[in-house]
Design a protein around this motif. Sequence first.
Motif, mmCIF file in Angstrom:
data_model
loop_
_atom_site.group_PDB
_atom_site.id
_atom_site.type_symbol
_atom_site.label_atom_id
_atom_site.label_comp_id
_atom_site.label_asym_id
_atom_site.label_seq_id
_atom_site.Cartn_x
_atom_site.Cartn_y
_atom_site.Cartn_z
ATOM 1 N N ALA A 52 0.830 -1.209 0.000
ATOM 2 C CA ALA A 52 0.000 0.000 0.000
ATOM 3 C C ALA A 52 0.864 1.257 0.000
ATOM 4 C CB ALA A 52 -0.932 -0.012 1.213
ATOM 5 N N SER A 53 1.943 1.262 0.790
ATOM 6 C CA SER A 53 2.797 2.461 0.862
ATOM 7 C C SER A 53 3.447 2.740 -0.482
ATOM 8 C CB SER A 53 3.872 2.265 1.938
ATOM 9 O OG SER A 53 3.291 2.116 3.214
ATOM 10 N N TRP A 54 4.033 1.697 -1.113
ATOM 11 C CA TRP A 54 4.664 1.914 -2.407
ATOM 12 C C TRP A 54 3.640 2.256 -3.480
ATOM 13 C CZ3 TRP A 54 9.259 3.226 -3.600
ATOM 14 C CH2 TRP A 54 10.355 2.859 -2.809
ATOM 15 N N ARG A 55 2.399 1.721 -3.343
ATOM 16 C CA ARG A 55 1.379 2.037 -4.328
ATOM 17 C C ARG A 55 1.056 3.524 -4.304
ATOM 18 N NH1 ARG A 55 -2.582 -0.934 -2.558
ATOM 19 N NH2 ARG A 55 -1.691 -2.832 -3.415
ATOM 20 N N ARG A 56 0.984 4.102 -3.090
ATOM 21 C CA ARG A 56 0.716 5.531 -2.997
ATOM 22 C C ARG A 56 1.864 6.339 -3.612
ATOM 23 N NH1 ARG A 56 -1.378 4.092 2.130
ATOM 24 N NH2 ARG A 56 0.600 4.617 3.147
ATOM 25 N N VAL A 57 3.077 5.882 -3.398
ATOM 26 C CA VAL A 57 4.213 6.572 -3.990
ATOM 27 C C VAL A 57 4.162 6.500 -5.507
ATOM 28 C CG1 VAL A 57 6.730 6.591 -4.193
ATOM 29 C CG2 VAL A 57 5.664 6.199 -1.971
ATOM 30 N N ARG A 58 3.808 5.320 -6.045
ATOM 31 C CA ARG A 58 3.736 5.175 -7.492
ATOM 32 C C ARG A 58 2.639 6.039 -8.091
ATOM 33 N NH1 ARG A 58 2.533 -0.630 -6.859
ATOM 34 N NH2 ARG A 58 1.526 -0.390 -8.910
ATOM 35 N N TYR A 59 1.480 6.078 -7.409
ATOM 36 C CA TYR A 59 0.380 6.877 -7.932
ATOM 37 C C TYR A 59 0.704 8.368 -7.900
ATOM 38 C CZ TYR A 59 -2.601 2.738 -7.862
ATOM 39 O OH TYR A 59 -3.157 1.522 -8.098
ATOM 40 N N ARG A 60 1.515 8.790 -6.952
ATOM 41 C CA ARG A 60 1.848 10.212 -6.811
ATOM 42 C C ARG A 60 3.254 10.531 -7.316
ATOM 43 N NH1 ARG A 60 -0.596 11.094 -0.692
ATOM 44 N NH2 ARG A 60 -2.727 10.519 -1.223
ATOM 45 N N ARG A 61 3.702 9.722 -8.236
ATOM 46 C CA ARG A 61 5.070 9.904 -8.718
ATOM 47 C C ARG A 61 5.262 11.276 -9.341
ATOM 48 N NH1 ARG A 61 7.532 5.376 -12.564
ATOM 49 N NH2 ARG A 61 5.678 5.893 -13.796
ATOM 50 N N ARG A 62 4.286 11.765 -10.084
ATOM 51 C CA ARG A 62 4.420 13.089 -10.700
ATOM 52 C C ARG A 62 4.494 14.193 -9.652
ATOM 53 N NH1 ARG A 62 3.601 13.079 -16.165
ATOM 54 N NH2 ARG A 62 2.562 11.248 -17.058
ATOM 55 N N LEU A 63 3.884 13.962 -8.506
ATOM 56 C CA LEU A 63 3.922 14.965 -7.441
ATOM 57 C C LEU A 63 5.283 14.976 -6.769
ATOM 58 C CD1 LEU A 63 2.321 16.992 -5.645
ATOM 59 C CD2 LEU A 63 1.797 15.049 -4.162
ATOM 60 N N TRP A 64 5.809 13.779 -6.429
ATOM 61 C CA TRP A 64 7.078 13.722 -5.701
ATOM 62 C C TRP A 64 8.277 13.967 -6.605
ATOM 63 C CZ3 TRP A 64 5.210 14.358 -1.323
ATOM 64 C CH2 TRP A 64 4.182 13.577 -0.784
ATOM 65 N N PHE A 65 8.160 13.596 -7.880
ATOM 66 C CA PHE A 65 9.291 13.701 -8.811
ATOM 67 C C PHE A 65 8.860 14.510 -10.043
ATOM 68 C CE2 PHE A 65 9.465 9.712 -6.482
ATOM 69 C CZ PHE A 65 10.715 9.787 -5.887
ATOM 70 N N PRO A 66 8.634 15.820 -9.871
ATOM 71 C CA PRO A 66 8.064 16.616 -10.975
ATOM 72 C C PRO A 66 9.006 16.801 -12.153
ATOM 73 C CG PRO A 66 8.695 18.041 -9.147
ATOM 74 C CD PRO A 66 8.858 16.636 -8.666
ATOM 75 N N HIS A 67 10.311 16.626 -11.955
ATOM 76 C CA HIS A 67 11.275 16.859 -13.027
ATOM 77 C C HIS A 67 11.642 15.594 -13.780
ATOM 78 C CE1 HIS A 67 13.365 15.531 -9.513
ATOM 79 N NE2 HIS A 67 14.551 15.524 -10.090
#
Length: 869
Positions: free
Chosen positions: A53-68
């Motif tokens: 679940a934790s990694w899934r949230r990171v994957r879904y929000r990848r554009r937010l955490w890694f905008p460049h």
Amino acid sequence: MSMLLRFFLMPPVSWRLRRRYLGYRGQGASRSASWLMSAMVILCWMFLRLESASWRRVRYRRRLWFPHISPERPRLMDGLRYLLQGIWLMVVMSGRRREKWLTPPAFIIRGRRYYYQWLHMLPRRLSNAGLGQETVQRLGHLNRGLRRVMLYSLSLVAAVTTLFCISQPFSLWAQFVFVLLLWCIAMVVRRIPGRLPALMLIILSLTISCRYMWWRYTSTLNWDDPVSLACGLLLLMAETYSCLVLVLGYFQTIWPLHRKPVAMPPDVASWPTVDILIPTFNEDLAVVKPTLYAALGIDWPHKKLAIYLLDDGNRPEFKAFAAEIGIHYIAPPPHKYAKAGNVNYALARSRGEFVAIFDCDHVPTRSFLQVSLGWFFKDRQLGMLQTPHHFFSPDPFERNLGRFRRAPNEGSLFYGLVQDGNDLWDAAFFCGSCAVMRRSALEEIGGLAVETVTEDAHTSLRLHRHGYSSAYIRIPQAAGLATESLSAHIRQRIRWARGMVQIFRLDNPLLGKGLKLPQRLCYANAMLHFLSGVPRLIFLTAPLAFLLLHAYIIFAPAIAILLYVLPHMVHASLTNSRVQGKYRYSFWSEIYETVLAWHIAMPSTMALLNPHSGKFNVTAKGGLIEKPYIDWALTRPYRILMFLNLCGFIAGLFRLGYGDVNEIMTVFISLAWTLYNMMILGGAIAVAFEARQLRQAHRVEIDMPAALMVGDGHIYTCTLHDYSDSGVGVQLSYAEDIAVGDRVTLFLRRGQQEYTFPCDITRVYHDRLGMKLGPLSTRQHVEFIQCTFARADTWALWQDGFPEDKPIHSLRDVIALGFSGYQQMAEYAPPFFRRLFFGLTAVVTWFISLMPRGVAAAPAAHLNDETAS
């Protein structure tokens, strides 16, 4: 390795790997980057629990955490980018909602919360800990002499303490502790609202800067090497000048007065007669017309107002137009003393009790006289009242850099803060336009001064010497055209520099009678400001003395240089950001002064040696720039300085590898200084790339209700989106029945009155209409100007719309500007240098792409469509 290769070649894995690889290639990624990213994704699925679940949230929000980092089009080293960004997020990320992997330890969260709560309560605690009202009242009842003794005693203690802090020799460790303590105090104080914390920052900055200058004078000159001594003395003189201007600048802006208008007497019969003088020389009639129309609509008794068009060009069309609209026309025959002679000639032929002067492109608001003249009833010794010069067209910096209305312009600092600070000391001075003066005061001093090319400041200096006071109201009551090109802008500043230095020589404010000490200091700082050309050139070349000539301009260990120089620069930057933040962003002064430095250095120096040299030149307004170009003549000195700094940088790199090991830190400091100079010079070159200016009548953006009536009588409600003196743009939701060429009637409201203007549709684009004003009578011209340019509230909020300064963001913008200057220059370079520069640009861009990026706090629920499978 063979087992891992066999795993990748298994049919299901190889099929998914091939599909991902082809998807990356289809988005334009390189073969190596596509293969590497595909393999990295497979490895991540092998060794990380990405299905959790934790990694899934990171994957879904990848554009937010890694905008460049683009998930569809990978680049080489994206793996390193993910790693660096992830580490950065875990270390510094702060937001209301966090992922578990981003959450710092609990003690850090508690410490941060307690720290911000303490900062929030600090102003209240300081006020509670101060003198209470009863204590203040008791002090107020003390004997005046006793209070004076107490004040002098406290001042003496403060002076002795400050002198001790400045002159006491410290070891390097003690200096580090001292500057660290003052920096911590500054970081706390700068977060506290109010004027007193700003004063505290000024005290801290002065302490650090004066200690730095003491150290420079007593410990950093190499008296055994003539070359080092000469270069060191040059730098020391430039630093002394900068420190003097810094101190005087703090004094000028220590407490801006923010003077408010005073209401006029209710009895209109007691209002004085006013002459409005509008001098012109070679400007087009189209530039002058809006100013004359606005003057005709000023709210003032018609019988007590006279408007004079002062035409130093003696042009028949101007005389005919003045007769057409019913104003006075004066053409001085001798054409002597430029603008000052033009005005003085008119003063002898007019009779108003007060004189208002406007440059021919400055359009006054209808409230100008009622806002400004009230103070003359309250203060019978008031000789002059100045209002800001506001510009509705972009100046060359704003237009060429694309920063119009996005950041304060070059003049915002003077008209937004400096003049307001001068007003506290009764030292606000005349700026040539948008001002009212008492005729009797002008006649007493013999009219406008004609001995220098800056007749405005010289005139106000004479008024102050004769005992008259001045005032400044920081409410824009007129707006005009900025200079249309960088060359015209520089010519204007050269005239200002020459004129202010002429005053410094011919009528030095530090000498003579009639001025109070604060007035002398304010005038002196205004004149010293225009001597900045030579010191700025010294700062742009100073590190080359060490890198190319091996001259020790600061004869001290590298660690000592850092412990003295950096605190001086940081505190000055923090303090100016707090004091000037709404009127000039950090580091932008470096760009402005560098652009002007070379061009004003010689004229100001020659005026210092021969104050009678030079002549008045008129600033061109209302011109067109049909296609972009670079002014190579203006950039020649910047390119020479850039080349010298590049040579110094290359020499510094050589010395890192083959020089004295004991000088490595000094070389690093010099290289950093050189890189900074090169970025500033790149920004100066970027300003010289003239952008297109195709409108002679500049459009002013606005959001004002209006209405349109078409030929069949149907009325549409709309919003006035922009306007000029020849046309308007509107926005409306329904425009299917309106076509190009249609004649419509525009309805505008001013107060409770409604006015109509015929217009022709010239452009239709979705919900936007462009319209050209039809034939208007003189009355309709006046009414249109009153509904647009001359509205009392048109310009009032422009300056207040800028956000507060953020020094780090400003530094980033200036560096990006310098980089863009080199990019633009490379486009005009020979092929070999162009390829070389673009190669270096690619390397720098690649390096920057590795840097972590800031992200917004995670939203409560944010899922994109991307899946990381």
